[in-house]
Structures are given as structure tokens and as C-alpha cells.
Design a protein around this motif. Structure first.
Motif, mmCIF file in Angstrom:
data_model
loop_
_atom_site.group_PDB
_atom_site.id
_atom_site.type_symbol
_atom_site.label_atom_id
_atom_site.label_comp_id
_atom_site.label_asym_id
_atom_site.label_seq_id
_atom_site.Cartn_x
_atom_site.Cartn_y
_atom_site.Cartn_z
ATOM 1 N N ALA A 1 0.836 -1.196 0.000
ATOM 2 C CA ALA A 1 0.000 0.000 0.000
ATOM 3 C C ALA A 1 0.878 1.256 0.000
ATOM 4 O O ALA A 1 2.004 1.240 0.500
ATOM 5 N N PRO A 2 0.376 2.346 -0.551
ATOM 6 C CA PRO A 2 1.169 3.574 -0.600
ATOM 7 C C PRO A 2 1.338 4.204 0.773
ATOM 8 O O PRO A 2 0.492 4.050 1.659
ATOM 9 N N GLN A 3 2.452 4.913 0.934
ATOM 10 C CA GLN A 3 2.713 5.712 2.122
ATOM 11 C C GLN A 3 3.019 7.134 1.682
ATOM 12 O O GLN A 3 3.385 7.378 0.538
ATOM 13 N N GLN A 4 2.876 8.077 2.599
ATOM 14 C CA GLN A 4 3.194 9.460 2.254
ATOM 15 C C GLN A 4 4.699 9.659 2.295
ATOM 16 O O GLN A 4 5.338 9.494 3.327
ATOM 17 N N GLY A 5 5.273 10.022 1.156
ATOM 18 C CA GLY A 5 6.703 10.256 1.059
ATOM 19 C C GLY A 5 6.996 11.659 0.568
ATOM 20 O O GLY A 5 6.166 12.573 0.702
ATOM 21 N N TYR B 1 11.908 7.371 -8.557
ATOM 22 C CA TYR B 1 11.069 7.169 -7.385
ATOM 23 C C TYR B 1 9.658 6.789 -7.814
ATOM 24 O O TYR B 1 9.153 7.258 -8.828
ATOM 25 N N GLY B 2 9.010 5.980 -7.001
ATOM 26 C CA GLY B 2 7.622 5.609 -7.245
ATOM 27 C C GLY B 2 7.312 4.275 -6.611
ATOM 28 O O GLY B 2 8.206 3.439 -6.412
ATOM 29 N N LEU B 3 6.041 4.073 -6.280
ATOM 30 C CA LEU B 3 5.631 2.835 -5.629
ATOM 31 C C LEU B 3 5.831 1.647 -6.569
ATOM 32 O O LEU B 3 5.316 1.627 -7.682
ATOM 33 N N GLY B 4 6.596 0.675 -6.109
ATOM 34 C CA GLY B 4 6.839 -0.527 -6.903
ATOM 35 C C GLY B 4 8.065 -0.466 -7.779
ATOM 36 O O GLY B 4 8.370 -1.445 -8.473
ATOM 37 N N THR B 5 8.808 0.648 -7.756
ATOM 38 C CA THR B 5 9.985 0.733 -8.626
ATOM 39 C C THR B 5 10.996 -0.350 -8.300
ATOM 40 O O THR B 5 11.448 -1.091 -9.182
ATOM 41 N N THR B 6 11.357 -0.458 -7.011
ATOM 42 C CA THR B 6 12.309 -1.492 -6.599
ATOM 43 C C THR B 6 11.636 -2.842 -6.446
ATOM 44 O O THR B 6 12.187 -3.872 -6.826
ATOM 45 N N ASP B 7 10.435 -2.847 -5.877
ATOM 46 C CA ASP B 7 9.769 -4.106 -5.523
ATOM 47 C C ASP B 7 8.433 -4.225 -6.233
ATOM 48 O O ASP B 7 7.389 -3.928 -5.670
ATOM 49 N N MET B 8 8.398 -4.803 -7.496
ATOM 50 C CA MET B 8 9.601 -5.082 -8.238
ATOM 51 C C MET B 8 9.397 -4.838 -9.724
ATOM 52 O O MET B 8 9.725 -5.660 -10.567
ATOM 53 N N LYS B 9 8.836 -3.676 -10.049
ATOM 54 C CA LYS B 9 8.515 -3.399 -11.444
ATOM 55 C C LYS B 9 9.751 -3.100 -12.287
ATOM 56 O O LYS B 9 9.702 -3.231 -13.516
ATOM 57 N N PRO C 1 2.205 8.684 -5.344
ATOM 58 C CA PRO C 1 3.103 7.520 -5.373
ATOM 59 C C PRO C 1 3.113 6.799 -6.718
ATOM 60 O O PRO C 1 4.009 5.996 -6.971
ATOM 61 N N TRP C 2 2.122 7.078 -7.569
ATOM 62 C CA TRP C 2 2.037 6.394 -8.863
ATOM 63 C C TRP C 2 2.523 7.270 -10.016
ATOM 64 O O TRP C 2 2.376 6.915 -11.168
ATOM 65 N N LYS C 3 3.122 8.391 -9.683
ATOM 66 C CA LYS C 3 3.742 9.234 -10.704
ATOM 67 C C LYS C 3 5.256 9.140 -10.503
ATOM 68 O O LYS C 3 5.806 9.671 -9.551
ATOM 69 N N ALA C 4 5.905 8.410 -11.391
ATOM 70 C CA ALA C 4 7.346 8.206 -11.256
ATOM 71 C C ALA C 4 8.082 9.530 -11.392
ATOM 72 O O ALA C 4 7.797 10.322 -12.301
ATOM 73 N N GLU C 5 9.000 9.761 -10.483
ATOM 74 C CA GLU C 5 9.784 10.993 -10.467
ATOM 75 C C GLU C 5 11.268 10.638 -10.521
ATOM 76 O O GLU C 5 11.746 9.857 -9.700
ATOM 77 N N ARG C 6 11.971 11.217 -11.488
ATOM 78 C CA ARG C 6 13.402 10.919 -11.617
ATOM 79 C C ARG C 6 14.232 12.029 -10.995
ATOM 80 O O ARG C 6 14.028 13.214 -11.281
ATOM 81 N N VAL C 7 15.175 11.631 -10.132
ATOM 82 C CA VAL C 7 16.129 12.548 -9.511
ATOM 83 C C VAL C 7 17.513 11.960 -9.770
ATOM 84 O O VAL C 7 17.906 10.964 -9.158
#
Length: 442
Positions: free
Chosen positions: A107-111, A127-135, A116-122
Motif C-alpha cells: 500500500a502507498p505511504q506518504q513520502g 522514485y515511485g511505488l513498486g519501482t524497486t519491488d519489483m517493477k 506515489p504512482w507518478k514516477a519521479e526521476r532525480v
């Protein structure tokens, strides 16, 4: 099997194709993050809120796999929660390889980012929910297949991608196990779960501890709080007056700690450090049905999560824990007459694939070649994994399975989850090398 020179020539072409399509793989990851595929059975998730998200994400992924030359199949053991299987047929006679990646997220958390479903590149971090685990693993698997397809490098064995639902709640019966039982078995599997970190990239794991989530409820007997002296002091009525379930719960807690201390010596495995297997108390709740300090609580519930080594079964662990606690309870007059209730909720069997097996050697060679290119030392042997994965359920059906992927386990399930996008093409390079070494053998 192709000659060494043919393999080297093929790898040069594959690496070039991976580099050319790496930006497309990143775009796929951004698109997958944009589809909320939260596991609907996650704790704290409102019923029905995320229904169908896993299926929608797999529909999107299926479009990309077909574009990469794969045939796709849907396995839907639970309505509305569809698994996706991609298959690239081999020329025949070779061993098959499965790449497994779960599409569900926590589930999403406040970061730091609002959506959380809009991928942000730094920088290099996405960054984004599921980027590492595991999309990111889906993106790497697609990139590997896309490279094989565009270079027309053939394999004699079939290559599968199993994009499964339910992993975050160990719902393997509707996910990985359902896919295997639907006829999509393979000769070996690699699971690109997050095993990379700042200190070590692409750690290859052949084993992981099992776990068991369970609760126990300790009974008490309610009475007015002011009667405590009569319940516990000499000259009072003792248990006939009342029994505070919290007092009895701490007696049980002490017994469980004694068992955990014993496990430091009795639960061992050559690939795990001493004391690795634990019995973790995560929740304690006691009351009379509602919070009320002026009463003796008449029930106390612990929620525990324990880990145990390969070689032990969930059934053995369950028996061992219950026997120890019942033996301790038999020494307490109240608990001897008022049994503790156990609820065994979920278990994840240990994972173990022989680290000296041929598949382990093939995958380790592939991992080392890529990792050394990235400046990470070679490994002499596979290592234990820090988390459970669906490798356990391939192994349960006699299929060797290893874990190695681009994400960082330390940020999985975190509010600010991210992945280093440079690791996606690196993971694809590792996957194509594993496929060439495994699927080209008869």
C-alpha cells in the motif's frame, strides 16, 4: 550449444541492443508505476479499493511483451487478479528458463512526492511505488527479451516471463503456483527481486529463511481494577477473584523468549550466521472487548512473526512452538486449566537451491560478468537472501530457483521507494547471459 566465439559475438550484439532500448525500458517502468496494482489483501487496505489493479498492470505489460516478440497467456485463478505469462519459444531440445516478477505492490505511504504512482526521476534514481519491488524487474525482463528478439539470437529452450499477482501476501496459490499448475512449468527460474545495494550489486541468492505469521491469545478473568490486591496478594482469593490477562501474557512472552534463545543454538544452517532465526513479537493487545483501564483485561493477544531455516518444515515449527508454550502453561495453575489459543495465519516455506548445481553455476557466472563490469567483486558462491520470494514455490515443485535483481531491498516497502535506472540494463545483461548459458544446453 553454440561455440564460445558464437556466444561472445551474440553477447556483443545483445549488449548493444540492450543499450539501445534501455530508455524504452525506463519508459515501461514509468508506465507500470502509473498503474496502481496494490495487493488488495494488504493490511490496512480498504476492501475493494484496488480491485483489478494487478490485472490492468499485466494488461499493459502484455502489450509490451507482444511487441518484444513474445506470445502471451492469462492465468486467472482468482477473478479480477490475472497473472500474465510471456513465452518465447526455443528451437527445441534445450532447457527452459522462467523469469518471475510479481506485479502487486504494498500500500502507498506518504513520502517526499505527493503521488506515489507518478514516477519521479532525480539523477539516476527513479522514485515511485513498486519501482524497486519489483517493477524494475519487469522492465529488465522485457529489455532482455527485446534484445533477443531484435538481434534474432536463438535459444534452443523456451524462455518464460511469469508476471504474477499476490506475492506481497504470500497468495502463491493464485499467483506463481497457479501459473505453474496451469502448465507453464520451467526447468529453472530466476527471480529478479531486489538484491542490489550501495555495497554490493546483484547479490545472487540461493536460499532464504522460512517464516510463519501466527497469533496466540492468553485468557484472563475480568474484575474491577481495585480487586488486584485480592487477586495477587497472599490472603486474597487469587484466581477466583480475577486474572489479569496482561500478567499471564508476560509469562507466556517469557516462555517464548526462552524458546527463541534456544533457537540460537538449535536452529542452524551453514549459509546463515548464528542466531539468524528469530521469534519476533510485533503486536500485543489486551482488553475486555474495548479499552478500559478500570478492568482486568480478560484476553491478551500477541501477533508473532518467526523465521526458520531450510530443512525445517512449517508443520514442524508449528508443533515445536505449540509444544513449548503448552509445556510452560502447564506449570501455571490458571493457564493449565484455561488453554492458550493459537492461530496459525500464513507461512512462507524456506527457499533452497543447491549452490553447486549447474543452474547455480550458470547464473553465478552471468552475475559475476555483469557485476565485475560495474565494479562489484565476483562472488564465489550464491548467498542467503534477506527476504522471502516466490523462489520457494518453484522449489516446492522441484524447480531450481535463484534470486538476483536490480532493486535495493532497504528501500522496498519504504515511503520513498526508488531504483537506480542504470541497473535495469545491467539486470537485462545478466538475464540474457543466464538464458544463453542455460537454454542453449540440451
Amino acid at each position: 550449444m553454440p561455440s564460445s566465439k558464437e556466444n561472445r559475438d551474440a553477447l556483443v550484439r545483445l549488449d548493444k541492443a540492450i543499450a539501445e532500448h534501455a530508455s524504452d525500458a525506463e519508459r515501461l517502468l514509468v508506465d507500470l508505476v502509473g498503474v496502481p496494482s496494490v495487493n488488495p489483501l494488504q493490511p490496512g487496505v480498504a476492501v475493494g479499493k484496488y480491485n483489478g489493479g494487478e490485472s490492468r498492470a499485466n494488461e499493459l505489460f502484455g502489450e509490451w511483451l507482444r511487441d518484444a516478440g513474445m506470445e502471451t497467456h492469462v492465468v486467472e485463478a482468482d477473478p479480477g487478479r490475472a497473472n500474465l505469462v510471456g513465452v518465447r519459444r526455443g528451437s527445441g531440445g534445450g532447457r527452459s528458463l522462467g523469469i518471475n516478477a510479481h506485479i502487486d505492490t504494498v500500500a502507498p505511504q506518504q513520502g517526499r512526492f505527493e503521488d506515489p504512482w507518478k514516477a519521479e526521476r532525480v539523477g539516476n534514481l527513479l522514485y515511485g511505488l513498486g519501482t524497486t519491488d519489483m517493477k524494475a524487474a519487469h522492465a529488465a525482463a522485457w529489455l532482455a527479451v527485446k534484445a533477443l528478439n531484435t538481434t534474432d539470437v536463438g535459444l534452443t529452450g523456451d524462455l518464460h516471463i511469469h508476471s504474477v499477482v499476490g506475492e506481497e501476501t504470500m497468495s502463491h496459490g493464485i499467483g506463481t503456483t497457479a501459473v505453474l499448475e496451469a502448465g507453464f512449468g520451467v526447468d529453472a527460474a530466476i527471480i529478479p527481486e531486489p538484491t542490489s545495494s550501495d555495497d554490493e550489486l546483484f547479490r545472487l541468492a540461493n536460499t532464504a529463511a522460512g517464516n510463519y505469521l501466527f497469533s496466540l491469545t492468553v485468557p484472563g478473568k475480568s474484575t474491577h481494577w481495585a480487586s488486584r490486591n485480592l487477586a495477587i496478594r497472599a490472603g486474597g482469593g487469587g484466581d477466583t477473584v480475577g486474572v489479569n490477562a496482561i500478567d499471564k501474557a508476560f509469562y507466556v512472552y517469557t516462555a517464548m523468549r526462552q524458546l527463541e534463545d534456544q533457537w540460537a543454538f538449535s536452529k542452524r544452517h551453514p549459509q546463515f550466521p548464528p542466531g539468524a532465526f528469530i521469534i519476533h513479537p510485533g503486536v500485543l493487545h489486551a482488553d475486555i472487548g474495548f479499552p478500559a483501564a478500570p478492568y482486568f483485561p480478560d484476553r491478551a493477544r500477541f501477533d508473532y512473526l518467526l523465521s526458520f531455516p531450510p530443512g525445517d518444515t512449517s508443520e514442524q515449527i508449528r508443533t515445536e512452538v505449540e509444544s513449548h508454550i503448552h509445556a510452560a502453561a502447564a506449570l501455571d495453575p490458571w493457564l493449565a486449566e484455561h488453554p492458550i489459543e493459537f492461530e496459525w495465519i500464513d507461512t512462507w516455506p524456506p527457499a533452497y537451491t543447491d549452490p553447486t548445481s549447474e543452474f547455480a553455476r550458470v547464473a553465478l557466472s552471468a552475475r559475476n560478468e555483469v557485476a565485475v563490469d560495474l565494479g562489484t567483486p565476483a562472488l564465489d558462491t550464491p548467498q542467503p537472501n534477506g527476504a522471502q520470494s516466490d523462489a520457494s514455490f518453484y522449489e516446492a515443485q522441484g524447480i531450481p530457483a535463484l534470486v538476483c535483481g536490480p532493486g535495493n531491498l532497504l528501500v522496498a516497502h519504504a515511503a520513498d521507494e526508488y531504483v537506480d535506472v542504470d541497473l535495469i540494463p545491467a539486470a537485462a545483461r545478466m538475464l540474457v547471459r543466464t538464458a544463453l548459458g542455460w537454454c542453449s544446453e540440451g
